[in-house]
Design a protein around this motif. Structure first.
Motif, PDB file in Angstrom:
ATOM      1  N   ALA A 266       0.833  -1.201   0.000  1.00  0.00           N
ATOM      2  CA  ALA A 266       0.000   0.000   0.000  1.00  0.00           C
ATOM      3  C   ALA A 266       0.873   1.259   0.000  1.00  0.00           C
ATOM      4  O   ALA A 266       0.576   2.233  -0.707  1.00  0.00           O
ATOM      5  N   ILE A 267       1.956   1.239   0.774  1.00  0.00           N
ATOM      6  CA  ILE A 267       2.885   2.373   0.789  1.00  0.00           C
ATOM      7  C   ILE A 267       3.520   2.536  -0.583  1.00  0.00           C
ATOM      8  O   ILE A 267       3.693   3.658  -1.080  1.00  0.00           O
ATOM      9  N   ALA A 268       3.877   1.419  -1.233  1.00  0.00           N
ATOM     10  CA  ALA A 268       4.512   1.480  -2.546  1.00  0.00           C
ATOM     11  C   ALA A 268       3.600   2.130  -3.579  1.00  0.00           C
ATOM     12  O   ALA A 268       4.049   2.959  -4.387  1.00  0.00           O
ATOM     13  N   VAL A 269       2.318   1.770  -3.572  1.00  0.00           N
ATOM     14  CA  VAL A 269       1.378   2.376  -4.517  1.00  0.00           C
ATOM     15  C   VAL A 269       1.277   3.879  -4.260  1.00  0.00           C
ATOM     16  O   VAL A 269       1.300   4.692  -5.195  1.00  0.00           O
ATOM     17  N   ALA A 270       1.186   4.269  -2.994  1.00  0.00           N
ATOM     18  CA  ALA A 270       1.139   5.694  -2.661  1.00  0.00           C
ATOM     19  C   ALA A 270       2.430   6.396  -3.083  1.00  0.00           C
ATOM     20  O   ALA A 270       2.406   7.542  -3.547  1.00  0.00           O
TER      21      ALA A 270
END
Length: 504
Positions: A266-270
């Motif tokens: 989720a952090i990577a997508v953000a």
């Protein structure tokens, strides 16, 4: 909370405030005054000067001589991350806060944060922030953060509120000092964008995080002609390299934490969304283009197979072109296409209609161009009306997209808590949908500001939201605002980050 007296020279304060100082003399007094004039008095202020070449150190020494709860530490220039870590190591308070020395904390900010910290025995307490530019407050620069701060919350793990990852700042928070020390939480020395990995790791380890909707922090955007802050230089090559390095580091932070696999994805997508903010800079700068493409390809290779559909059709296509090295095609889309998107309906689904859709010369998957939910440029408000009883609006969105997701509107409080959902009234014409809000609700707060937000959710769980800005209405339409009733005025507001209702 009863206010204790100022701590004596040997008494430990409840809150240590660490100020990261480097060449901010024009703004420094305003920052320091905002800390020393807080409603909350049981504090110490530790200013860490990172070898400033202006008058910053002299100003800090002046405050140190006048205030017994103010300390100034002067050190060699090593960057803000080292200064922040040093300040935390010197903190005597049960809680610690980090402040950039060109910013301002609201007069009741630390009282509000510390009330919750002590009451909940929290590891982290988060408050609302606003951009400060030319003396005025704005939410325009924020994307998802206002929804993180929209209401009071308390949770024991990030699974309780995954959207917290969108607030990656260290300066609108207080941290339990022992929590940081026991978990070895600090910022990576030499890294400019050191706040994001630090805050995301802190969220993961926190066993009690509290969010309050109160405004506690003013994040300054420096005026034109002043030395720009780090965040104002995102399209400079060295700055972008550092930003990507921080994204790589926080991916590796969770290499040996299997339970965090979903969290780091989720952090990577953000992070990809944030990195793409710099993409328009490649059109006019060949040197930045080379750096941008190389860094993004390395990041995409590190992330591997990642479900990026939540970023929308435009960004997904940009990422696909970057991955394949189709730089000319990427520059074309960034530099030529307008904010108004065109839609192709193929086999019952909608796609972004542009030259690379089903183009045999560049074999790109249709999935990278599919419109599954409202994307900026592919929807807009057609009209809006306000009277004594109702606020009504018409959404223009392709029927096929609407059929595949749920879409709703709300007004949410910018200056506190509260939200009011519009009632859907159905389809009024091809690709047009009507919504209405009853304005006779009893709980409007005089003087408050309410932002207009579009929400969406697909059947397979992709969800998101947009504040309604000028690009989401027909050209020239903003000139018809404000609309007025006895309750208040509907207008575009920088503080709301888009269209908002200002209540009388």
């Amino acid at each position: 909370m009863t206010q204790p007296a100022l701590p004596g020279p040997d008494a430990a304060p409840l809150l240590s405030i660490v100020v990261l100082v480097y060449n901010t003399a024009p703004f420094l007094r305003e920052c320091l005054d905002s800390l020393l004039e807080q409603d909350y008095r049981n504090i110490e202020v530790i200013a860490i000067d990172d070898a400033s070449s202006d008058d910053s150190l002299a100003i800090c020494r002046e405050y140190e001589a006048r205030h017994p709860n103010f300390r100034c530490i002067s050190k060699h220039n090593e960057g803000g991350a080292v200064s922040g870590n040093l300040g935390v190591s010197l903190a005597r308070g049960r809680y610690v806060a980090l402040v950039d020395s060109d910013d301002v904390v609201t007069g009741d900010g630390y009282r509000l944060l510390m009330e919750q910290a002590v009451q909940a025995d929290a590891d982290i307490v988060i408050g609302r922030a606003a951009r400060l530019q030319d003396g005025k407050l704005s939410s325009v620069a924020f994307l998802y953060e206002p929804y993180v701060w929209s209401r009071r919350r308390s949770f024991d793990s990030v699974d309780g509120f995954p959207d917290v990852i969108h607030d990656c700042f260290y300066w609108n928070k207080v941290f339990r000092t022992d929590f940081l020390r026991e978990n070895g939480l600090g910022m990576v020395p030499g890294l400019l964008y050191a706040d994001r990995p630090f805050v995301h790791r802190a969220y993961w380890y926190s066993q009690r995080t509290v969010i309050i909707p109160d405004l506690v922090y003013h994040w300054r955007r420096r005026p034109e002609g002043a030395i720009a802050s780090i965040s104002q230089n995102i399209r400079q090559a060295d700055n972008f390299i550092d930003r990507i390095r921080s994204m790589k580091l926080e991916w590796h932070d969770f290499d040996d934490v299997p339970a965090a696999a979903g969290y780091r994805r989720a952090i990577a997508v953000a992070n990809l969304q944030r990195a793409l903010h710099a993409a328009p800079g490649i059109v006019a700068s060949p040197s930045f283009r080379k750096v941008f493409i190389a860094q993004m390809q390395e990041l995409l290779a590190l992330y591997g197979e990642l479900d990026c559909r939540a970023l929308g059709a435009r960004r997904c296509l940009y990422l696909e072109l970057i991955r394949r090295g189709e730089v000319e095609a990427l520059c074309f889309l960034l530099g030529v296409t307008s904010d108004r998107g065109w839609i192709a309906e193929i086999d019952g689904a909608c796609y972004w209609k542009q030259p690379f859709l089903d183009n045999p010369e560049i074999a790109l998957p249709r999935s990278a161009m599919r419109l599954e939910f409202p994307n900026i440029g592919f929807f807009r408000l057609r009209d809006i009306s306000l009277d004594e009883d109702n606020l009504g609006l018409t959404l223009e969105l392709h029927d096929r997209i609407m059929a595949g997701c749920e879409v709703w509107f709300e007004l949410h409080a910018i200056q506190g808590e509260g939200s009011w959902a519009f009632q859907p009234e159905g389809r009024t014409a091809e690709h047009r949908w009507r919504y209405r809000l009853d304005m006779r609700l009893p709980d409007w707060k005089p003087g408050n500001l309410y932002g207009l937000v579009l929400h969406y959710r697909t059947a397979d769980g992709i969800h998101g939201r947009y504040r309604i800005g000028p690009a989401m209405v027909p050209p020239g339409w903003p000139a018809s605002l404000p609309l007025r009733s006895s309750l208040g005025s509907l207008l575009f507001s920088a503080e709301a980050g888009g269209m908002g209702l200002a209540v009388n």
